[in-house]
Design an enzyme around this catalytic site. Structure first.
Site, PDB file in Angstrom:
ATOM      1  N   GLU A 197     -10.923   1.030  -1.339  1.00 38.90           N
ATOM      2  CA  GLU A 197     -10.013  -0.058  -0.960  1.00 38.90           C
ATOM      3  C   GLU A 197     -10.720  -1.231  -0.285  1.00 38.90           C
ATOM      4  O   GLU A 197     -10.774  -1.317   0.931  1.00 38.90           O
ATOM      5  CB  GLU A 197      -8.859   0.452  -0.102  1.00 38.90           C
ATOM      6  CG  GLU A 197      -9.224   1.260   1.104  1.00 38.90           C
ATOM      7  CD  GLU A 197      -7.979   1.678   1.902  1.00 38.90           C
ATOM      8  OE1 GLU A 197      -6.992   0.918   1.945  1.00 38.90           O
ATOM      9  OE2 GLU A 197      -8.007   2.770   2.484  1.00 38.90           O
ATOM     10  N   ASP A 201      -3.247   7.215  -3.937  1.00 35.46           N
ATOM     11  CA  ASP A 201      -3.198   6.150  -2.931  1.00 35.46           C
ATOM     12  C   ASP A 201      -3.641   4.862  -3.613  1.00 35.46           C
ATOM     13  O   ASP A 201      -4.718   4.819  -4.225  1.00 35.46           O
ATOM     14  CB  ASP A 201      -4.141   6.523  -1.780  1.00 35.46           C
ATOM     15  CG  ASP A 201      -4.110   5.560  -0.606  1.00 35.46           C
ATOM     16  OD1 ASP A 201      -3.363   4.567  -0.658  1.00 35.46           O
ATOM     17  OD2 ASP A 201      -4.852   5.805   0.364  1.00 35.46           O
ATOM     18  N   HIS A 213     -11.854   6.080   1.591  1.00 36.21           N
ATOM     19  CA  HIS A 213     -11.871   7.410   2.210  1.00 36.21           C
ATOM     20  C   HIS A 213     -11.653   8.495   1.167  1.00 36.21           C
ATOM     21  O   HIS A 213     -11.123   8.236   0.078  1.00 36.21           O
ATOM     22  CB  HIS A 213     -10.761   7.500   3.272  1.00 36.21           C
ATOM     23  CG  HIS A 213      -9.425   6.996   2.778  1.00 36.21           C
ATOM     24  ND1 HIS A 213      -8.513   7.798   2.154  1.00 36.21           N
ATOM     25  CD2 HIS A 213      -8.888   5.749   2.789  1.00 36.21           C
ATOM     26  CE1 HIS A 213      -7.446   7.073   1.805  1.00 36.21           C
ATOM     27  NE2 HIS A 213      -7.658   5.819   2.177  1.00 36.21           N
ATOM     28  N   ASP A 243       0.871  -1.187   0.000  1.00 37.33           N
ATOM     29  CA  ASP A 243       0.000   0.000   0.000  1.00 37.33           C
ATOM     30  C   ASP A 243       0.900   1.226   0.000  1.00 37.33           C
ATOM     31  O   ASP A 243       1.703   1.418   0.921  1.00 37.33           O
ATOM     32  CB  ASP A 243      -0.891  -0.032   1.250  1.00 37.33           C
ATOM     33  CG  ASP A 243      -1.995   1.024   1.218  1.00 37.33           C
ATOM     34  OD1 ASP A 243      -1.961   1.912   0.348  1.00 37.33           O
ATOM     35  OD2 ASP A 243      -2.881   0.954   2.083  1.00 37.33           O
ATOM     36  N   HIS A 252      -6.715  10.828   4.828  1.00 37.28           N
ATOM     37  CA  HIS A 252      -7.957  10.142   5.213  1.00 37.28           C
ATOM     38  C   HIS A 252      -9.015  11.187   5.525  1.00 37.28           C
ATOM     39  O   HIS A 252      -9.276  11.510   6.684  1.00 37.28           O
ATOM     40  CB  HIS A 252      -7.736   9.208   6.411  1.00 37.28           C
ATOM     41  CG  HIS A 252      -7.125   7.905   6.031  1.00 37.28           C
ATOM     42  ND1 HIS A 252      -5.778   7.734   5.852  1.00 37.28           N
ATOM     43  CD2 HIS A 252      -7.686   6.702   5.750  1.00 37.28           C
ATOM     44  CE1 HIS A 252      -5.528   6.487   5.498  1.00 37.28           C
ATOM     45  NE2 HIS A 252      -6.663   5.839   5.424  1.00 37.28           N
ATOM     46  N   GLU A 260      -6.723  -1.400  -4.175  1.00 40.92           N
ATOM     47  CA  GLU A 260      -7.084   0.017  -3.975  1.00 40.92           C
ATOM     48  C   GLU A 260      -6.664   0.855  -5.169  1.00 40.92           C
ATOM     49  O   GLU A 260      -5.574   0.687  -5.723  1.00 40.92           O
ATOM     50  CB  GLU A 260      -6.386   0.542  -2.714  1.00 40.92           C
ATOM     51  CG  GLU A 260      -6.685   2.005  -2.400  1.00 40.92           C
ATOM     52  CD  GLU A 260      -5.969   2.496  -1.149  1.00 40.92           C
ATOM     53  OE1 GLU A 260      -6.425   3.476  -0.548  1.00 40.92           O
ATOM     54  OE2 GLU A 260      -4.942   1.889  -0.776  1.00 40.92           O
TER      55      GLU A 260
END
Length: 296
Positions: free
Chosen positions: A193, A101, A160, A90, A168, A281
């Site tokens: 994710e 992300d 998020h 990640d 986040h 994700e």
């Protein structure tokens, strides 16, 4: 959440550039995840390569294995190597605070269906992304995709929102069906994710943390603690790794800052029944008639 980024070409281009950098780094790092290779070398490669390409890490490279779902990053001097693990990679990249992300699962354990479940759930969620869709509908699609494999989504983890220097942000994007939810609109930037597991579908805090972030500005008295805080301030509100800091009293200083409410720690998250966990994700920007995936 951010304002409509499609009204600001300069902001949109920074989100895209962060995604371009991330895709290069993710591909090269994934090739390094092999039995016997060093976790620390992969993490340090991700963070160094990100900066070489003109970005900065939006958070420490997470390398979570097996029942670990998230928030695991190597310690300074870590000697751990990959075994027959289910590895979640990640990573986050930012350009002037605008974040990409993304996560993939590299399976060295021989459980491809668990990996495929989170991948399919991510694809199902992205197919729904457009203005007017609720995050509850997205969560339902994720849950249905994972349960089709006879597996469970991790229901106390969510996707998020992403905004400048905020990794986040709202809204949360559930990995299960919920009534209502946030209605997506053009210009929203989100990280979707899904996590799939053959365990219970819940995570709890583990007993160690290597990741922190600043949550409150407050003066501190002790020079050694002030020195650590000054180093941490370089990362603004974004998460940072303990191994990025230098001090002969680092553990003491971090503990004092945490007790004072200046820092928040992120314990490694463990699947409650010890099940294997996969993660997939991507970062998406909601467009007028769908979405743009910046990390695909």
């Amino acid at each position: 959440m951010t304002d409509n980024v499609y009204n600001r070409e300069d902001v949109l281009e920074k989100y895209r550039e962060a995604g371009r950098i991330l895709k290069i780094v993710r591909a090269e790092a994934a090739d390094m995840i092999k039995i016997g290779n060093s976790l620390l070398e992969v993490a340090e490669f991700v963070e160094k390569k990100t900066m070489e390409l003109g970005g900065k890490p939006a958070f420490p490279c997470n390398i979570s294995r097996n029942q670990e779902a998230a928030h695991a990053t190597p310690k300074a001097g870590d000697k751990d190597v990959f075994g027959k693990d289910m590895v979640k990679l990640d990573l986050g990249v930012h350009v002037d605070g605008y974040i990409a992300d993304s996560a993939i699962t590299v399976d060295l354990s021989g459980n491809p269906d668990i990996v495929k479940a989170s991948q399919d759930a991510l694809a199902a969620a992205i197919d729904l992304m457009k203005p007017g869709i609720s995050t509850g509908e997205v969560g339902a699609a994720i849950e249905e995709s994972i349960r089709r494999y006879g597996l469970n989504p991790i229901t106390n983890l969510t996707g998020h929102g992403l905004s400048q220097y905020e990794a986040h942000d709202n809204p949360a994007v559930p990995n299960k069906h919920v009534e209502g939810g946030f209605i997506l609109k053009e210009g929203d930037v989100l990280a979707i994710e899904p996590f799939a597991t053959n365990g219970k579908g819940l995570v709890h805090d583990g007993n160690w943390s290597e990741i922190y972030s600043i949550v409150r500005k407050k003066p501190v008295r002790m020079p050694v603690v002030r020195n650590v805080l000054k180093q941490a301030e370089e990362y603004r509100e974004l998460p940072f790794a303990k191994r990025w800091l230098q001090s002969d009293k680092l553990d003491f200083s971090l503990l004092q800052l945490e007790k004072a409410g200046v820092l928040h720690s992120y314990p490694v998250l463990i699947e409650s029944a010890g099940g294997l966990v996969s993660q997939a994700e991507h970062t998406v920007i909601i467009t007028q008639d769908g979405c743009e995936v910046t990390t695909k």
